[in-house]
Write a protein that holds these residues in place. Structure first.
Motif, short mmCIF file in Angstrom:
data_model
loop_
_atom_site.label_atom_id
_atom_site.label_comp_id
_atom_site.label_asym_id
_atom_site.label_seq_id
_atom_site.Cartn_x
_atom_site.Cartn_y
_atom_site.Cartn_z
N LEU A 137 33.36 -17.12 -4.11
CA LEU A 137 32.88 -15.82 -3.62
C LEU A 137 31.71 -15.31 -4.46
N VAL A 138 30.68 -14.83 -3.78
CA VAL A 138 29.57 -14.15 -4.44
C VAL A 138 29.72 -12.64 -4.30
N GLN A 139 30.00 -12.18 -3.07
CA GLN A 139 30.10 -10.74 -2.83
C GLN A 139 30.82 -10.46 -1.52
N ARG A 140 31.64 -9.42 -1.53
CA ARG A 140 32.22 -8.92 -0.28
C ARG A 140 31.27 -7.89 0.33
N GLU A 141 31.27 -7.79 1.68
CA GLU A 141 30.45 -6.80 2.40
C GLU A 141 28.99 -6.88 1.96
N TYR A 142 28.42 -8.07 2.03
CA TYR A 142 27.02 -8.26 1.65
C TYR A 142 26.12 -7.61 2.71
N LEU A 143 25.29 -6.66 2.28
CA LEU A 143 24.52 -5.86 3.23
C LEU A 143 23.30 -6.62 3.75
N THR A 144 23.11 -6.54 5.07
CA THR A 144 21.89 -7.00 5.73
C THR A 144 21.30 -5.77 6.44
N PRO A 145 20.07 -5.86 6.95
CA PRO A 145 19.47 -4.71 7.64
C PRO A 145 20.22 -4.27 8.89
N ILE A 146 21.12 -5.14 9.42
CA ILE A 146 21.84 -4.76 10.64
C ILE A 146 23.35 -4.64 10.41
N GLY A 147 23.78 -4.67 9.16
CA GLY A 147 25.19 -4.50 8.88
C GLY A 147 25.66 -5.46 7.80
N ASP A 150 30.92 -10.03 6.04
CA ASP A 150 32.22 -9.86 5.39
C ASP A 150 32.27 -10.51 4.01
N LEU A 151 31.89 -11.79 3.93
CA LEU A 151 31.92 -12.49 2.64
C LEU A 151 30.64 -13.32 2.49
N LEU A 152 30.03 -13.22 1.33
CA LEU A 152 28.93 -14.12 0.98
C LEU A 152 29.46 -15.05 -0.10
N CYS A 153 29.42 -16.35 0.17
CA CYS A 153 29.98 -17.34 -0.76
C CYS A 153 28.92 -18.39 -1.09
N ARG A 154 29.30 -19.30 -2.00
CA ARG A 154 28.48 -20.47 -2.31
C ARG A 154 29.36 -21.70 -2.26
N ASP A 155 28.78 -22.81 -1.75
CA ASP A 155 29.54 -24.05 -1.73
C ASP A 155 29.26 -24.86 -2.99
N VAL A 156 29.79 -26.07 -3.06
CA VAL A 156 29.68 -26.88 -4.28
C VAL A 156 28.24 -27.28 -4.58
N THR A 157 27.36 -27.24 -3.58
CA THR A 157 25.95 -27.59 -3.80
C THR A 157 25.13 -26.38 -4.23
N GLY A 158 25.76 -25.18 -4.21
CA GLY A 158 25.03 -23.96 -4.57
C GLY A 158 24.44 -23.24 -3.38
N ALA A 159 24.58 -23.83 -2.16
CA ALA A 159 24.03 -23.18 -0.96
C ALA A 159 24.89 -21.98 -0.57
N TYR A 160 24.24 -20.96 -0.03
CA TYR A 160 24.95 -19.76 0.40
C TYR A 160 25.66 -20.00 1.74
N VAL A 161 26.81 -19.34 1.88
CA VAL A 161 27.62 -19.43 3.10
C VAL A 161 28.03 -18.01 3.49
N ALA A 162 27.68 -17.60 4.72
CA ALA A 162 28.07 -16.29 5.23
C ALA A 162 29.33 -16.45 6.07
N VAL A 163 30.34 -15.63 5.77
CA VAL A 163 31.63 -15.74 6.45
C VAL A 163 31.92 -14.45 7.22
N GLU A 164 32.18 -14.59 8.51
CA GLU A 164 32.60 -13.45 9.32
C GLU A 164 34.09 -13.61 9.62
N VAL A 165 34.88 -12.56 9.30
CA VAL A 165 36.33 -12.64 9.41
C VAL A 165 36.81 -11.76 10.56
#
Length: 236
Positions: A137-147, A150-165
């Motif tokens: 986990l990087v951050q919960r409720e990561y803000l974008t200009p449109i909302g 839910d979760l902003l994460c990183r995988d084992v390669t360091g790439a970001y992953v956006a999760v909608e729950v």
């Protein structure tokens, strides 16, 4: 938001083609640039639409376009051309206009999650590897200009992953995550962002749409996350 009720003919051209003959319909142009065409049925689902980022150009009808609709006793007043970044186009040929108004809705506070959905989000924030091995986990409720995502994460390669729950995964949730990803992937600080759609249940149509857009789907066992479904208590 611009609200237009008018006679219109709609032609979509891109990966697929679609045609709606002249009829009276509702056209919505939202502040995010999206354009959708609705009939007086089908609940919330539009007949056709163009998601942002896209551009809307309004022009006078050409002679050949005016002549084509004259055959069905209609007279064109305008032609709207909506073009997506991909090159897909949505052409709306406007006949008689019955209503045309613009309204400022302001910033929407967003959907308030029910208790189960909010708790599910909190549990996944504590155990992100449930969604994908090595996810952190990087951050919960990561803000974008449109909302918020839910979760902003990183995988084992360091790439970001956006999760909608979601408690129940439907097409609306996939569309919501798609809009977030379109914006996030234009942020040079994030780079290429992957998407994960997580829910207790995911409808087949939502899974198909998510897969087509490169979004991973994960069905989450809420009871197992809560520690109520222990493997030691099972017979099989």
């Amino acid at each position: 938001m611009r609200v237009v009720i008018a006679q219109c003919q709609v032609d979509y051209a891109g990966r697929l083609t679609a045609h709606l003959p002249m009829a009276t319909r509702l056209i919505l142009v939202k502040a995010d640039g999206s354009v959708s065409i609705h009939a007086d049925d089908r609940a919330y689902k539009p007949l056709n639409w163009m998601s942002p980022p896209c551009t809307l150009t309004i022009r006078e009808p050409r002679e050949d376009e005016a002549a084509a609709v004259a055959e069905v006793d209609a007279q064109l007043s305008q032609v709207w051309v909506v073009e997506a970044k991909s090159g897909d186009t949505l052409q709306i040929s406007i006949g008689e206009v019955f209503h045309d108004s613009t309204h400022e809705l302001g910033v929407d506070p967003g959907l308030v999650k029910d208790g189960v959905e909010a708790h599910l989000q909190a549990l996944l924030a504590e155990h992100p590897a449930t969604l994908k091995a090595g996810l952190t986990l990087v951050q919960r409720e990561y803000l974008t200009p449109i909302g918020p995502v839910d979760l902003l994460c990183r995988d084992v390669t360091g790439a970001y992953v956006a999760v909608e729950v979601k408690r129940r995964g439907e097409i609306d949730g996939v569309e919501q995550l798609t809009r977030y990803l379109e914006l996030m992937n234009r942020d040079p600080l994030l780079g290429s962002v992957q998407g994960v759609f997580a829910a207790q249940q995911i409808k087949p149509q939502a899974r198909t749409l998510a897969t087509d857009r490169g979004i991973a789907c994960v069905v989450v066992d809420y009871d197992a996350l809560r520690g109520m479904d222990s493997a030691d208590d099972r017979l099989f």
